[in-house]
Each structure stands twice: as structure tokens, then as C-alpha cells.
Design a protein around this motif. Structure first.
Motif, PDB file in Angstrom:
ATOM      1  N   ILE A 186       0.904  -1.298  -0.185  1.00 39.77           N
ATOM      2  CA  ILE A 186      -0.055   0.024  -0.069  1.00 39.77           C
ATOM      3  C   ILE A 186       0.786   1.432  -0.098  1.00 39.77           C
ATOM      4  N   ARG A 187       2.063   1.293   0.869  1.00 36.93           N
ATOM      5  CA  ARG A 187       2.811   2.338   0.862  1.00 36.93           C
ATOM      6  C   ARG A 187       3.473   2.480  -0.540  1.00 36.93           C
TER       7      ARG A 187
ATOM      8  N   TRP B  55       2.012   2.127  -3.157  1.00 37.26           N
ATOM      9  CA  TRP B  55       1.254   3.098  -4.151  1.00 37.26           C
ATOM     10  C   TRP B  55       1.048   4.419  -3.703  1.00 37.26           C
ATOM     11  N   PHE B  56       1.044   4.633  -2.531  1.00 36.95           N
ATOM     12  CA  PHE B  56       0.805   6.107  -1.913  1.00 36.95           C
ATOM     13  C   PHE B  56       2.296   6.928  -2.033  1.00 36.95           C
TER      14      PHE B  56
ATOM     15  N   TRP C  98       4.529   6.486  -4.466  1.00 37.47           N
ATOM     16  CA  TRP C  98       4.922   5.814  -5.653  1.00 37.47           C
ATOM     17  C   TRP C  98       6.311   6.681  -6.204  1.00 37.47           C
TER      18      TRP C  98
ATOM     19  N   THR D 218      10.828   2.560 -11.994  1.00 35.58           N
ATOM     20  CA  THR D 218       9.409   2.308 -12.051  1.00 35.58           C
ATOM     21  C   THR D 218       8.937   0.819 -12.086  1.00 35.58           C
TER      22      THR D 218
ATOM     23  N   LEU E 187       6.488  -1.103  -9.185  1.00 41.62           N
ATOM     24  CA  LEU E 187       5.204  -1.953  -9.697  1.00 41.62           C
ATOM     25  C   LEU E 187       5.538  -3.241  -9.191  1.00 41.62           C
TER      26      LEU E 187
ATOM     27  N   LEU F 211       4.726  -3.480  -5.575  1.00 42.80           N
ATOM     28  CA  LEU F 211       3.288  -3.395  -5.066  1.00 42.80           C
ATOM     29  C   LEU F 211       2.460  -4.593  -5.780  1.00 42.80           C
TER      30      LEU F 211
END
Length: 271
Positions: free
Chosen positions: A44-45, A47-48, A50, A69, A73, A76
Motif C-alpha cells: 500500500i505504501r 502506491w501512496f 510511488w 518504475t 510496480l 506493489l
């Protein structure tokens, strides 16, 4: 005096057995949730945070925008996907191997390999995954069917042994080497408990005691909710809190499943 100690130990074991009887249906589910919590929080971290995570990897390794990147990804999807598979009890063995890969990848990417404290905690986390792998092995057809063994469940037993030994590495990072009475007492009791878990003697009682000890330490020292979210210490404590929670989950699996065949407890049954 000796009888007093034996009576106390017997009462503690009875209390642990009573706890297991009451929580038998729910404990494995709660243990799995605790165990994967650090992967879920980290996914989750990703994602937030990124941009921050991508920029850090790009700056540290000079690997370029696209590789950085891809790293974020992969973390995640790998972590959240693995957690979903574990919680839904689907392809758990593959999920465990994927999460092992995430641990190895992060150990190198974030230079954890050179930080002994964090390395030992990552190894302890790997121990928890080994126990989860051992648990899943008894639920379906084994992925290790071709591995030579002395008995039907031998690979599972050795996974449980490896998981127990790796789990106790977390407690090695909690020992304080100073001359204070409380520190000496804590080190003596903690060392005795981790040795009991590692060799598989009075395993369920020792593991349950370590759960209570680690839970108290975690809530007291890693209370990230008391630190404003904009401060760097908030993220550090949060990371530490969920890693510790995952080790608690591994210990709860030991409590729920027992030590396995490669343990003093199991050998005592044969004597």
C-alpha cells in the motif's frame, strides 16, 4: 522449591493449552493475517509513495526511470497479490515463494544486506514465511514431492525447524548489552525463551510468552500513531511495527501448529 517451580510450569502449560482450545478455530487465520501485514502495508505504501520510492531507487542505483518504475510496480503487485493469495488460501506456496523473492529484492535494493539489525529482521520474516509454507504443505499436494525424505512429512518438519530458528533472530535485535539489572534480567529470560523455541522444547508455551513480550514491546516502542505523519520517524516506526507484527504472526503459527517433528517436544513423545 523444586516442586513449586514444577507446579508453576504445569499451571502455565495448562493455561496455554486452554488458550489453544478456545482459539483453535481462529488462531491460524489471525496468525496468517499478522504474518502478511508487513507485506500488505508495504504494498500500500508503494502506491501512496510511488514517486518517492521510484526516485529513491533511480537515484541510488542510477538505473533509469523505467527500471525504477518497474521495481516499484513489482513490489506493489507482488506484495498485495501475494497477500490476497495467502488470505484466500489460493496458491499459497507460490505466494510464499513470491514474497521470499520480494524480501531478497528489497534486501539488495535498500542495502539491508549491510545493516545487521535489519538483515536479521528480514531473515526472521523469512522464517515466518517458511512456517506458512509448511502449513500450506499439509493442506494439499506438496510441491516437494520429489525430495527424498525419511518420512511422509519430513520436508514439512525441516521447514518448521528452519522457520523456528529464523524467527528467533528478531529477538536477537532486542537484546541490550548494558549492565542494568532490568536489561540483564530481560536478556536472560529472552535468551532462554528463544533457545526453547529454536530447539523445540516447551515450544507452544515459550512461543506464546514471546508473543506477549514482543506485543508489549511493539506497542510501546513502535507507536507510530503518536508521531505526526509528516515526520520521517513516523514511517520508520510504522515499518518496524508491521515487521514485528509479522514475526508475531509467525510465532502464533508455531503456537497453532506445534514445533514439528524435528524438535525436543516431538522426540520426548518417543522416549
Amino acid at each position: 522449591m523444586v516442586m513449586g517451580r514444577e507446579d508453576l510450569m504445569s499451571a502455565a502449560e495448562d493455561a496455554a493449552d486452554q488458550f489453544l482450545r478456545v482459539t483453535k478455530q481462529y488462531l491460524p487465520h489471525f496468525a496468517r493475517l499478522c504474518l502478511i501485514s508487513t507485506f500488505l502495508e508495504d504494498g500500500i505504501r508503494m502506491w501512496f509513495q510511488w514517486s518517492e520510492q521510484r526516485d529513491y531507487i533511480e537515484a541510488t542505483w542510477s538505473c533509469g526511470y523505467f527500471l525504477a518504475t518497474g521495481f516499484v510496480l513489482l513490489n506493489l503487485i507482488g506484495q498485495i497479490g501475494g497477500c490476497v493469495l495467502v488470505l484466500t488460501r489460493n496458491l499459497v506456496q507460490y505466494a510464499c515463494f513470491g514474497l521470499f523473492g520480494i524480501i531478497a529484492l528489497q534486501t539488495v535494493a535498500y542495502s539491508i544486506l549491510w545493516d545487521l539489525k535489519f538483515l536479521m529482521r528480514n531473515l526472521a520474516l523469512g522464517g515466518g514465511l517458511l512456517l506458512l509454507l509448511a502449513e500450506s504443505r499439509s493442506e494439499g499436494k506438496s510441491m516437494f514431492a520429489g525430495v527424498p525424505s525419511m518420512g511422509q512429512s519430513s520436508p514439512k518438519q525441516y521447514m518448521q525447524l528452519g522457520g523456528r530458528v529464523l524467527l528467533v533472530l528478531m529477538f536477537m535485535t532486542l537484546l541490550h548489552f548494558d549492565s542494568g539489572f532490568f536489561s540483564i534480567l530481560q536478556n536472560m529470560v529472552g535468551t532462554a525463551l528463544i533457545v526453547l523455541v529454536a530447539v523445540g522444547l516447551k515450544t507452544k508455551l515459550a512461543a506464546l510468552t514471546l508473543v506477549l513480550w514482543l506485543l508489549a514491546i511493539n506497542v510501546y516502542f513502535n507507536a507510530f500513531w503518536t508521531v505526526p505523519s509528516y515526520k520521517p520517524m513516523h514511517d520508520f516506526l510504522k515499518y518496524d511495527f508491521f515487521q514485528t507484527t509479522s514475526v508475531i504472526g509467525g510465532l502464533l503459527l508455531v503456537v497453532a501448529l506445534g514445533p514439528g517433528g524435528v524438535s525436543v517436544d516431538e522426540k520426548k513423545k518417543q522416549w
